[in-house]
Design an enzyme around this catalytic site. Sequence first.
Site, PDB file in Angstrom:
ATOM      1  N   ASN A 112       0.843  -1.212   0.000  1.00  0.00           N
ATOM      2  CA  ASN A 112       0.000   0.000   0.000  1.00  0.00           C
ATOM      3  C   ASN A 112       0.871   1.251   0.000  1.00  0.00           C
ATOM      4  O   ASN A 112       0.565   2.231  -0.672  1.00  0.00           O
ATOM      5  CB  ASN A 112      -0.955  -0.003   1.193  1.00  0.00           C
ATOM      6  CG  ASN A 112      -2.198  -0.836   0.915  1.00  0.00           C
ATOM      7  OD1 ASN A 112      -3.071  -0.426   0.148  1.00  0.00           O
ATOM      8  ND2 ASN A 112      -2.266  -2.016   1.510  1.00  0.00           N
ATOM      9  N   LEU A 137      -2.479   2.570  17.835  1.00  0.00           N
ATOM     10  CA  LEU A 137      -2.032   3.862  18.370  1.00  0.00           C
ATOM     11  C   LEU A 137      -2.866   4.247  19.581  1.00  0.00           C
ATOM     12  O   LEU A 137      -4.065   3.960  19.643  1.00  0.00           O
ATOM     13  CB  LEU A 137      -2.155   4.941  17.287  1.00  0.00           C
ATOM     14  CG  LEU A 137      -1.256   4.751  16.055  1.00  0.00           C
ATOM     15  CD1 LEU A 137      -1.566   5.796  14.994  1.00  0.00           C
ATOM     16  CD2 LEU A 137       0.228   4.810  16.445  1.00  0.00           C
ATOM     17  N   HIS A 187      -8.195  -1.167   5.671  1.00  0.00           N
ATOM     18  CA  HIS A 187      -8.516  -2.446   6.301  1.00  0.00           C
ATOM     19  C   HIS A 187      -9.104  -3.391   5.251  1.00  0.00           C
ATOM     20  O   HIS A 187      -9.960  -2.978   4.464  1.00  0.00           O
ATOM     21  CB  HIS A 187      -9.527  -2.225   7.447  1.00  0.00           C
ATOM     22  CG  HIS A 187      -9.829  -3.490   8.187  1.00  0.00           C
ATOM     23  ND1 HIS A 187      -8.950  -4.052   9.077  1.00  0.00           N
ATOM     24  CD2 HIS A 187     -10.905  -4.320   8.144  1.00  0.00           C
ATOM     25  CE1 HIS A 187      -9.468  -5.158   9.559  1.00  0.00           C
ATOM     26  NE2 HIS A 187     -10.656  -5.354   9.008  1.00  0.00           N
TER      27      HIS A 187
HETATM   28  C1  GRF Z   1      -3.166  -4.908   3.929  1.00  0.00           C
HETATM   29  O1  GRF Z   1      -4.013  -5.963   3.609  1.00  0.00           O
HETATM   30  C2  GRF Z   1      -3.916  -3.866   4.764  1.00  0.00           C
HETATM   31  O2  GRF Z   1      -5.262  -3.774   4.453  1.00  0.00           O
HETATM   32  C3  GRF Z   1      -3.749  -4.413   6.154  1.00  0.00           C
HETATM   33  O3  GRF Z   1      -2.449  -4.947   6.186  1.00  0.00           O
HETATM   34  C4  GRF Z   1      -2.047  -5.313   4.863  1.00  0.00           C
HETATM   35  C5  GRF Z   1      -0.774  -4.583   4.592  1.00  0.00           C
HETATM   36  O4  GRF Z   1      -0.221  -4.934   3.362  1.00  0.00           O
HETATM   37  N1  GRF Z   1      -3.995  -3.385   7.135  1.00  0.00           N
HETATM   38  P1  GRF Z   1       0.945  -4.078   2.736  1.00  0.00           P
HETATM   39  O5  GRF Z   1       2.057  -4.041   3.765  1.00  0.00           O
HETATM   40  O6  GRF Z   1       0.435  -2.711   2.422  1.00  0.00           O
HETATM   41  O7  GRF Z   1       1.367  -4.828   1.513  1.00  0.00           O
END
Ligand code: GRF
Length: 205
Positions: free
Chosen positions: A14, A98, A114
């Site tokens: 992400n 947090l 999420h």
């Molecule tokens: C993602 O599925 C996000 O929704 C969740 O943790 C995962 C993180 O993946 N909170 P990345 O590290 O962004 O690849």
Amino acid sequence: MVNLAILISGRGSNMIAILDGIKNKYILNVNKVLVISNKRESIGLHLAKDRYGINTELIMNDNLSNNEFDEKIVHILKSYDIKPRNGLVCLAGFMKILSPYIVNMYKNRIINIHPSLLPSFKGLHAQKQALDAGVKISGCTVHFVDNAVDTGPIILQECVPVFDTDTELVLSERILIEEHKIYKKAINLFTNDKLKIENNKVSLK
Ligand code: GRF
């Protein structure tokens, strides 16, 4: 202009989507970016530094109380001029809750992604929870962070189908593709001052 912090713990896909979004000018009005990880082995931390030349900070929580850890984060944020009046903190696979200290200080300025359609399947292993519940549609949510887990005002959601043959991994990958899209979109709405929160609900200005 908004100064951005991206908080990660792991691979950071992400985070990469966000950094690419800024680089390609899909996300506008971002001044500077800082990536913080609480895990030394976080792949995303190294990618941010080596591939994108982004400022990074490692803040490990192992020997710190929750308050000490959050105080440290706030100290670092402020030292990079990521303040409650001009900052946005994006949690992207950040595996630490947090405390109210930072959530209240950066009220409506911390957002999270999420991997479920909230309010269903809060917490860990949301994709497995969806499979176990036998839902036919799941998805992902970008929301503001409040003082409970995965409950804050919802900014954007996207859905994906769930198939009988899905494993947790297959469903997670299908959802992740949508995560990358809506996280960029939500950040761009925020940095362009398009979001309004009233009665715990988000609407477009
Ligand atoms: C993602 O599925 C996000 O929704 C969740 O943790 C995962 C993180 O993946 N909170 P990345 O590290 O962004 O690849």
